[in-house]
Design a protein around this motif. Sequence first.
Motif, short mmCIF file in Angstrom:
data_model
loop_
_atom_site.label_atom_id
_atom_site.label_comp_id
_atom_site.label_asym_id
_atom_site.label_seq_id
_atom_site.Cartn_x
_atom_site.Cartn_y
_atom_site.Cartn_z
N GLU A 165 -34.49 10.76 42.52
CA GLU A 165 -33.40 11.40 43.25
C GLU A 165 -33.88 12.66 43.96
OE1 GLU A 165 -28.77 12.83 42.36
OE2 GLU A 165 -30.01 12.00 40.76
N PHE A 166 -33.29 12.90 45.13
CA PHE A 166 -33.56 14.13 45.86
C PHE A 166 -32.27 14.65 46.47
CE2 PHE A 166 -34.37 10.71 48.97
CZ PHE A 166 -33.62 11.13 50.06
N MET A 167 -32.27 15.96 46.76
CA MET A 167 -31.13 16.61 47.37
C MET A 167 -31.58 17.35 48.63
SD MET A 167 -30.75 16.18 44.04
CE MET A 167 -31.59 17.58 43.31
N ILE A 168 -30.72 17.35 49.65
CA ILE A 168 -30.96 18.08 50.88
C ILE A 168 -29.84 19.09 51.05
CG2 ILE A 168 -31.17 17.94 53.39
CD1 ILE A 168 -33.55 16.71 51.99
N MET A 169 -30.22 20.35 51.33
CA MET A 169 -29.24 21.42 51.50
C MET A 169 -29.47 22.13 52.84
SD MET A 169 -30.31 20.95 48.22
CE MET A 169 -31.63 22.14 47.98
N ASP A 170 -28.43 22.83 53.32
CA ASP A 170 -28.64 23.69 54.48
C ASP A 170 -29.15 25.05 54.00
OD1 ASP A 170 -26.45 25.21 53.58
OD2 ASP A 170 -25.07 24.42 55.09
N SER A 171 -29.37 25.97 54.92
CA SER A 171 -29.99 27.24 54.56
C SER A 171 -29.06 28.16 53.78
CB SER A 171 -30.49 27.96 55.83
OG SER A 171 -29.42 28.19 56.72
N ASN A 172 -27.80 27.78 53.63
CA ASN A 172 -26.87 28.52 52.78
C ASN A 172 -26.69 27.84 51.42
OD1 ASN A 172 -26.15 30.66 54.61
ND2 ASN A 172 -24.98 29.15 55.78
N LEU A 173 -27.50 26.86 51.17
CA LEU A 173 -27.53 26.11 49.91
C LEU A 173 -26.29 25.22 49.74
CD1 LEU A 173 -29.96 26.19 48.10
CD2 LEU A 173 -28.72 27.60 46.48
N ASN A 174 -25.70 24.81 50.85
CA ASN A 174 -24.63 23.81 50.80
C ASN A 174 -25.27 22.43 50.74
OD1 ASN A 174 -22.39 25.67 51.16
ND2 ASN A 174 -23.08 25.89 53.27
N LEU A 175 -24.83 21.61 49.79
CA LEU A 175 -25.40 20.29 49.62
C LEU A 175 -25.00 19.38 50.78
CD1 LEU A 175 -27.00 18.44 47.66
CD2 LEU A 175 -24.80 17.77 46.67
N LEU A 176 -26.02 18.82 51.47
CA LEU A 176 -25.78 17.90 52.58
C LEU A 176 -25.90 16.45 52.14
CD1 LEU A 176 -27.85 19.70 55.37
CD2 LEU A 176 -25.41 19.93 54.88
N LYS A 177 -26.89 16.15 51.32
CA LYS A 177 -27.13 14.78 50.87
C LYS A 177 -27.66 14.78 49.44
CE LYS A 177 -26.36 12.45 54.75
NZ LYS A 177 -25.39 11.34 54.91
N ARG A 178 -27.22 13.81 48.69
CA ARG A 178 -27.82 13.49 47.39
C ARG A 178 -28.16 12.01 47.46
NH1 ARG A 178 -27.41 16.00 42.56
NH2 ARG A 178 -25.64 17.24 43.29
N SER A 179 -29.44 11.70 47.35
CA SER A 179 -29.86 10.33 47.59
C SER A 179 -30.99 9.93 46.65
CB SER A 179 -30.31 10.17 49.05
OG SER A 179 -30.50 8.81 49.39
N ARG A 180 -31.29 8.63 46.62
CA ARG A 180 -32.32 8.11 45.73
C ARG A 180 -33.49 7.55 46.53
NH1 ARG A 180 -30.73 8.28 40.59
NH2 ARG A 180 -28.50 8.28 40.13
N THR A 181 -34.65 7.56 45.90
CA THR A 181 -35.82 6.95 46.48
C THR A 181 -35.86 5.47 46.13
OG1 THR A 181 -37.29 7.28 44.58
CG2 THR A 181 -37.02 9.14 46.09
N ILE A 182 -36.91 4.77 46.56
CA ILE A 182 -37.02 3.34 46.28
C ILE A 182 -37.49 3.07 44.85
CG2 ILE A 182 -37.33 2.63 48.66
CD1 ILE A 182 -40.34 2.66 48.21
N ASP A 183 -37.84 4.10 44.11
CA ASP A 183 -38.21 3.91 42.71
C ASP A 183 -36.98 3.50 41.92
OD1 ASP A 183 -40.92 5.02 41.06
OD2 ASP A 183 -39.14 4.63 39.85
N THR A 184 -37.19 2.88 40.76
CA THR A 184 -36.07 2.37 39.94
C THR A 184 -35.71 3.28 38.78
OG1 THR A 184 -37.65 1.06 38.64
CG2 THR A 184 -36.58 -0.03 40.51
N VAL A 185 -36.47 4.37 38.55
CA VAL A 185 -36.22 5.24 37.39
C VAL A 185 -35.09 6.21 37.71
CG1 VAL A 185 -37.21 6.93 35.82
CG2 VAL A 185 -38.61 5.03 36.63
N LYS A 186 -33.88 5.91 37.22
CA LYS A 186 -32.72 6.75 37.48
C LYS A 186 -32.54 7.84 36.43
CE LYS A 186 -29.98 3.28 39.94
NZ LYS A 186 -28.68 2.57 40.00
#
Length: 322
Positions: A175-196
């Motif tokens: 899993e990874f998260m993307i934020m703007d420069s004010n630390l507002n969450l833009l995306k929470r998404s998963r990679t192609i790996d299967t380990v959740k």
Amino acid sequence: MYDIAIKYNSYYIAGFDTGNLYLGNKTAPLHLLQVNLKTKDTSSIKIKLDRVDLPFRSIKVKMYPPYFFMMDGSVPYIFRGKIGDWKASLWMKDKAYFDQSIPIDTNRVFMSTISSKTQMITLGLIEKNIKEDFEVLLSSDILEKQIDGTFDVDGLMTISPDYKTLGYVYFYRNEFMIMDSNLNLLKRSRTIDTVKKAQIRISKTDNNGASKMSAPPLIVNNMVTVYDDFLFINSNRLGKYESKDVLKEALIVDVYNWDRETYEFSFYIYNIGKESAKEFGIYNNSLVALIDNKLSVYGLREHFFNKDLVRNYPQTENMQSK
């Protein structure tokens, strides 16, 4: 693609400015190596601090043009100076302890720290306001606890070359998260790996509740960098059709479009001799990688990194699991 000999294997990427790459040195923290990516010329820089009597433990240099920052969160101190002048004065002292840190503008630093309220790793900002006071702003809802809130949420911070996009990828889950420069969450998404869920074992070491890993963890993600709408993640976890021999020859980098939440493709950064890349970054359509005592520079092909290009891969290929 070309390689530049940099003599030592203790360099790390400190940042970029107007065609120059700056490398910090873990064993000589006041030394920088400037590399002109066009001419391939290198020059050594010696940083001067206005305080040398402080108990530094792990000081690192990071760039935010026209400034550079020297930060040691274990003390905690932050110095700031002008690129080109290379003299830094004490900018922050004793306001917040931190593990990782990246400047995101002239008066703000993106960091990870242990929250005194929750005792969990938390992302936050150190900000110097117009009154010349410092504020520490923590965002407790970005990292999500699965086991202990410390080891299980540990990971890597990154920032885009334009300093507008912040990223965080977990070490031990997909899993990874993307934020703007004010630390507002833009995306929470998963990679192609299967380990959740993080596959780690933790044990207490003393009566005060200190913990440690009781077994080697399963590491899902090793390195990360963000560039435009693309997230580059190095994982040594092989795909279904990849040979184990690949890991003896190269570093595998998976590329995601974080805005569309799609896996795009993967590529290899090949070893030099028996040494694999220990760090990589992207600036001005070039990928730079530190491999042993060499700097490798690769050009990015525009066709592959066109964020507006929609790739109509079949779902089974596009999201091939590891």
